[in-house]
Design an enzyme around this catalytic site. Structure first.
Site, PDB file in Angstrom:
ATOM      1  CB  THR A  46      -0.930   0.032   1.232  1.00 13.77           C
ATOM      2  OG1 THR A  46      -0.151  -0.156   2.423  1.00 13.77           O
ATOM      3  CG2 THR A  46      -1.960  -1.082   1.145  1.00 13.77           C
ATOM      4  CB  THR A  67      -2.551  -4.991  -0.128  1.00 16.55           C
ATOM      5  OG1 THR A  67      -2.737  -4.281  -1.372  1.00 16.55           O
ATOM      6  CG2 THR A  67      -1.157  -4.696   0.405  1.00 16.55           C
ATOM      7  NE  ARG A 209      -6.608   0.821   2.272  1.00 11.83           N
ATOM      8  CZ  ARG A 209      -6.154  -0.407   2.428  1.00 11.83           C
ATOM      9  NH1 ARG A 209      -6.265  -0.998   3.609  1.00 11.83           N
ATOM     10  NH2 ARG A 209      -5.585  -1.058   1.429  1.00 11.83           N
ATOM     11  CD  GLU A 238      -2.455   3.608   8.291  1.00 13.20           C
ATOM     12  OE1 GLU A 238      -1.672   3.010   7.504  1.00 13.20           O
ATOM     13  OE2 GLU A 238      -3.491   3.084   8.701  1.00 13.20           O
ATOM     14  CG  HIS A 255      -2.531  -0.610   8.023  1.00 12.98           C
ATOM     15  ND1 HIS A 255      -2.766   0.388   7.100  1.00 12.98           N
ATOM     16  CD2 HIS A 255      -3.174  -1.699   7.540  1.00 12.98           C
ATOM     17  CE1 HIS A 255      -3.509  -0.080   6.111  1.00 12.98           C
ATOM     18  NE2 HIS A 255      -3.778  -1.352   6.363  1.00 12.98           N
TER      19      HIS A 255
END
Length: 348
Positions: A46, A67, A209, A238, A255
């Protein structure tokens, strides 16, 4: 064939080096236009944004993200440029369900919640949400489901509205993809209006998310007592997370809900299989994560066994002690196996 690979993707090196002529490993944030210029394929996570600014003028024909989510890939640009992309749907669904189950047990232990008297609302009932629903039912929790795309597609009566879930559920957990616009927009799905409609004393969990929840609205709900607790694994902005929110949540992790070794191995395998299909390469390489040190779990209750296998408070304590190390805690995540890797003996 030249492939650029995120250097934090596990169990990939031996396999990819049997397939590709040249492999370069770099941190996800260090993919640059110059680096990918003459690459045939990228295998990413990501942290690598794949869009025009990265890919324009390159030889890249294929992108695999190891992912479930793919909002870091500009799919419209890839379609325009003739670049095929793939994700790994469901790869870590059991890992996230394990995280949620452990969090539920922690709430029962530390907050006196009787799980078999609770109602949980599951928002997003895909691969992950479906497994979370199975876990909740196994624990005797009443389950309500919300999934607008599925409800419309299947014309099913098994789904409840988000409003109904907000009003009736003691625990609400989010498992939706991030859509920033459109009919099924999930960006700030949980906003101040959502929190104001909640059953007082509810618990919120988010492993989908960060942007699905409006941070300031969540903070206000915690400050005011509308929420009794929150379990947060994903954060807006993040790795620059809100420190007040981190302090207030009962469990706050970097995460990693889907970071079991089993889930990572699944994602790597799915990415390699997709790469081989695209380039018409035959391979029979198998990916298996390492065995746990102690495979036998012997204890009085299933709850204790579950937390012996995985207790998210370890990850939460690490992040709360060192919030500036968010990326490092993710990147250097220790071995974590799912329940199937152990032999569990309940002695009571």
């Amino acid at each position: 064939m030249k492939v650029i690979v995120d250097n934090k993707i596990p169990y990939i090196r031996e396999a990819i080096e049997q397939i590709a002529d040249e492999v370069i490993y770099v941190p996800g944030k260090d993919f640059t236009p110059e680096l990918v210029q003459d690459a045939d394929a990228l295998i990413i996570r990501t942290r690598t944004r794949c869009d025009r600014s990265l890919l324009a003028g390159s030889k890249v024909k294929f992108i695999a993200t190891a992912t479930i989510g793919f909002d870091h890939i500009d799919t419209a640009y890839c379609r325009e440029a003739g670049i095929t992309w793939t994700n790994a749907p469901g790869c870590n669904s059991a890992s996230v369900a394990q995280y949620i189950q452990s969090a539920l047990f922690i709430l029962q232990q530390t907050r006196g919640m009787k799980l078999n008297q609770m109602t949980i609302g599951i928002v997003g009932v895909g691969n992950v949400g479906s497994k979370v629903a199975d876990v909740a039912r196994k624990l005797g929790i009443q389950v309500m489901l919300n999934d607008l795309p599925r409800e419309e597609r299947e014309e099913s009566t098994m789904f409840a509205s988000l409003k109904s879930i907000a009003e009736k559920c003691d625990i609400i957990t989010f498992h939706v993809p991030l859509y920033k616009e459109g009919k099924y927009k999930t960006y700030h799905l949980a906003d101040k209006h959502f929190f104001h409609s909640l059953k007082k004393g509810a618990v919120i969990m988010n492993t989908s998310r960060g942007e699905v929840i409006e941070t300031e609205a969540l903070l206000e709900a915690l400050r005011s007592g509308i929420l009794s607790d929150a379990v947060i694994d994903v954060w807006e902005h993040e790795p620059d997370i809100d420190l007040e929110l981190l302090e207030k949540v009962i469990i706050g992790t970097p995460h990693i809900a889907g970071y079991s070794a089993d889930g990572k191995a699944n994602a790597t395998r799915m990415s390699l299989e997709a790469l081989c299909r695209f380039f018409r390469i035959e391979t029979d390489y198998r990916i298996t994560p390492p065995e746990p040190k102690n495979k036998l779990i012997s204890t009085a209750t299933y709850e204790e066994a579950s937390l012996m296998i995985y207790d998210p408070r370890r990850d939460s304590d690490a992040l709360k002690s060192h919030p500036g190390l968010f990326e490092q805690l993710r990147g250097d995540y220790p071995l974590r196996r799912e329940e199937g890797a152990y032999r569990i003996v309940i002695t009571k």
